[in-house]
Design a protein around this motif. Structure first.
Motif, PDB file in Angstrom:
ATOM      1  N   PHE A   1       0.858  -1.179   0.000  1.00  0.00           N
ATOM      2  CA  PHE A   1       0.000   0.000   0.000  1.00  0.00           C
ATOM      3  C   PHE A   1       0.890   1.223   0.000  1.00  0.00           C
ATOM      4  N   THR A   2       0.613   2.159  -0.914  1.00  0.00           N
ATOM      5  CA  THR A   2       1.373   3.408  -0.969  1.00  0.00           C
ATOM      6  C   THR A   2       0.426   4.575  -0.748  1.00  0.00           C
ATOM      7  N   ALA A   3       0.922   5.571  -0.032  1.00  0.00           N
ATOM      8  CA  ALA A   3       0.143   6.778   0.241  1.00  0.00           C
ATOM      9  C   ALA A   3       0.804   7.950  -0.461  1.00  0.00           C
ATOM     10  N   GLY A   4       0.047   8.608  -1.314  1.00  0.00           N
ATOM     11  CA  GLY A   4       0.561   9.759  -2.039  1.00  0.00           C
ATOM     12  C   GLY A   4       0.474  11.014  -1.201  1.00  0.00           C
ATOM     13  N   GLY A   5       1.324  11.978  -1.513  1.00  0.00           N
ATOM     14  CA  GLY A   5       1.300  13.257  -0.818  1.00  0.00           C
ATOM     15  C   GLY A   5       0.341  14.208  -1.493  1.00  0.00           C
ATOM     16  N   PRO A   6       0.813  14.935  -2.531  1.00  0.00           N
ATOM     17  CA  PRO A   6      -0.036  15.918  -3.193  1.00  0.00           C
ATOM     18  C   PRO A   6      -1.277  15.326  -3.858  1.00  0.00           C
ATOM     19  N   ASP A   7      -1.197  14.079  -4.344  1.00  0.00           N
ATOM     20  CA  ASP A   7      -2.372  13.514  -5.018  1.00  0.00           C
ATOM     21  C   ASP A   7      -3.389  12.911  -4.035  1.00  0.00           C
ATOM     22  N   ARG A   8      -3.026  12.788  -2.780  1.00  0.00           N
ATOM     23  CA  ARG A   8      -3.921  12.321  -1.701  1.00  0.00           C
ATOM     24  C   ARG A   8      -4.616  11.007  -2.046  1.00  0.00           C
ATOM     25  N   THR A   9      -3.855  10.066  -2.613  1.00  0.00           N
ATOM     26  CA  THR A   9      -4.437   8.769  -2.955  1.00  0.00           C
ATOM     27  C   THR A   9      -3.735   7.657  -2.188  1.00  0.00           C
ATOM     28  N   LEU A  10      -4.470   6.587  -1.974  1.00  0.00           N
ATOM     29  CA  LEU A  10      -3.933   5.373  -1.382  1.00  0.00           C
ATOM     30  C   LEU A  10      -4.025   4.306  -2.462  1.00  0.00           C
ATOM     31  N   CYS A  11      -2.889   3.715  -2.828  1.00  0.00           N
ATOM     32  CA  CYS A  11      -2.866   2.696  -3.881  1.00  0.00           C
ATOM     33  C   CYS A  11      -2.553   1.330  -3.285  1.00  0.00           C
ATOM     34  N   GLN A  12      -3.173   0.324  -3.850  1.00  0.00           N
ATOM     35  CA  GLN A  12      -2.933  -1.065  -3.455  1.00  0.00           C
ATOM     36  C   GLN A  12      -2.214  -1.750  -4.610  1.00  0.00           C
ATOM     37  N   TRP A  13      -1.125  -2.475  -4.297  1.00  0.00           N
ATOM     38  CA  TRP A  13      -0.309  -3.147  -5.304  1.00  0.00           C
ATOM     39  C   TRP A  13      -0.212  -4.620  -4.948  1.00  0.00           C
ATOM     40  N   ARG A  14      -0.473  -5.489  -5.930  1.00  0.00           N
ATOM     41  CA  ARG A  14      -0.309  -6.927  -5.715  1.00  0.00           C
ATOM     42  C   ARG A  14       1.132  -7.295  -6.035  1.00  0.00           C
ATOM     43  N   VAL A  15       1.773  -8.042  -5.158  1.00  0.00           N
ATOM     44  CA  VAL A  15       3.155  -8.479  -5.352  1.00  0.00           C
ATOM     45  C   VAL A  15       3.117  -9.945  -5.724  1.00  0.00           C
ATOM     46  N   SER A  16       3.718 -10.293  -6.850  1.00  0.00           N
ATOM     47  CA  SER A  16       3.740 -11.695  -7.250  1.00  0.00           C
ATOM     48  C   SER A  16       5.132 -12.059  -7.728  1.00  0.00           C
ATOM     49  N   ARG A  17       5.490 -13.298  -7.523  1.00  0.00           N
ATOM     50  CA  ARG A  17       6.785 -13.807  -7.986  1.00  0.00           C
ATOM     51  C   ARG A  17       6.559 -14.593  -9.261  1.00  0.00           C
ATOM     52  N   ARG A  18       7.366 -14.290 -10.257  1.00  0.00           N
ATOM     53  CA  ARG A  18       7.324 -15.042 -11.504  1.00  0.00           C
ATOM     54  C   ARG A  18       8.399 -16.105 -11.466  1.00  0.00           C
ATOM     55  N   ALA A  19       8.204 -17.147 -12.228  1.00  0.00           N
ATOM     56  CA  ALA A  19       9.220 -18.193 -12.316  1.00  0.00           C
ATOM     57  C   ALA A  19      10.457 -17.639 -13.001  1.00  0.00           C
ATOM     58  N   ALA A  20      11.606 -18.068 -12.542  1.00  0.00           N
ATOM     59  CA  ALA A  20      12.859 -17.663 -13.172  1.00  0.00           C
ATOM     60  C   ALA A  20      12.939 -18.279 -14.554  1.00  0.00           C
ATOM     61  N   PRO A  21      13.621 -17.625 -15.497  1.00  0.00           N
ATOM     62  CA  PRO A  21      13.749 -18.203 -16.829  1.00  0.00           C
ATOM     63  C   PRO A  21      14.480 -19.543 -16.766  1.00  0.00           C
ATOM     64  N   ALA A  22      14.126 -20.436 -17.679  1.00  0.00           N
ATOM     65  CA  ALA A  22      14.776 -21.751 -17.724  1.00  0.00           C
ATOM     66  C   ALA A  22      16.249 -21.571 -18.080  1.00  0.00           C
TER      67      ALA A  22
END
Length: 168
Positions: free
Chosen positions: A113-134
């Motif tokens: 979750f990130t909180a903006g200053g001047p834009d006064r928004t709260l953003c939600q971000w999904r964190v996912s792990r991708r498989a490493a390349p073969a």
């Protein structure tokens, strides 16, 4: 103990009981901290440039394997944790139109979750792990560990190849 940062770019330590300043921080070198929310600490030193004359990072947080940091330019940056190598690679995402004031992981580390200053928004971000390349066949022949996801890949380079964040 409590650790904090101040506007003078110092890492400060205090006793929980009375708030007294710890004058010998070296005695705390082996303390396992419950959280990493100080941008100026050993675990986060790799995210800082060699020299800076501006307050670049406003907040950070760790889920134990990732370090998330937000800056005064509106970016969310993810590093492998701890980020101790100078110039550690990171995954950058534009998070807000200007300064970001705070960042926190949820309890299981799957969202930020990130909180903006001047834009006064709260953003939600999904964190996912991708498989490493073969691994390439020639790498597997010369390196028996090449079949593992983290084989022969410096920890810093794993950030870009194995992580993704998306606004959700």
């Amino acid at each position: 103990y409590i650790r904090s940062n101040c506007g003078g770019f110092d890492l400060l330590f205090h006793k929980n009981e009375d708030g007294a300043v710890v004058n010998s921080p070296s005695m705390l070198k082996d303390v396992k901290w419950a959280s990493t929310t100080c941008c100026l600490c050993w675990e986060a030193q790799g995210m800082w440039p060699e020299v800076t004359d501006e307050t670049m990072y406003n907040a950070c947080d760790s889920n134990g394997s990732l370090l998330a940091a937000v800056d005064s330019r509106g970016n969310l940056c993810l590093y492998n944790f701890p980020a101790i190598s100078k110039g550690a690679l990171s995954l950058h995402k534009r998070a807000h139109v200007a300064q970001v004031t705070n960042v926190r992981f949820n309890a299981d580390g799957s969202y930020l979750f990130t909180a903006g200053g001047p834009d006064r928004t709260l953003c939600q971000w999904r964190v996912s792990r991708r498989a490493a390349p073969a691994p390439r066949p020639e790498a597997a022949a010369t390196n028996p560990a090449a079949g593992t996801a983290d084989a022969a890949v410096p920890i810093e380079s794993q950030v870009e190849s194995k992580l993704s964040i998306s606004d959700n």
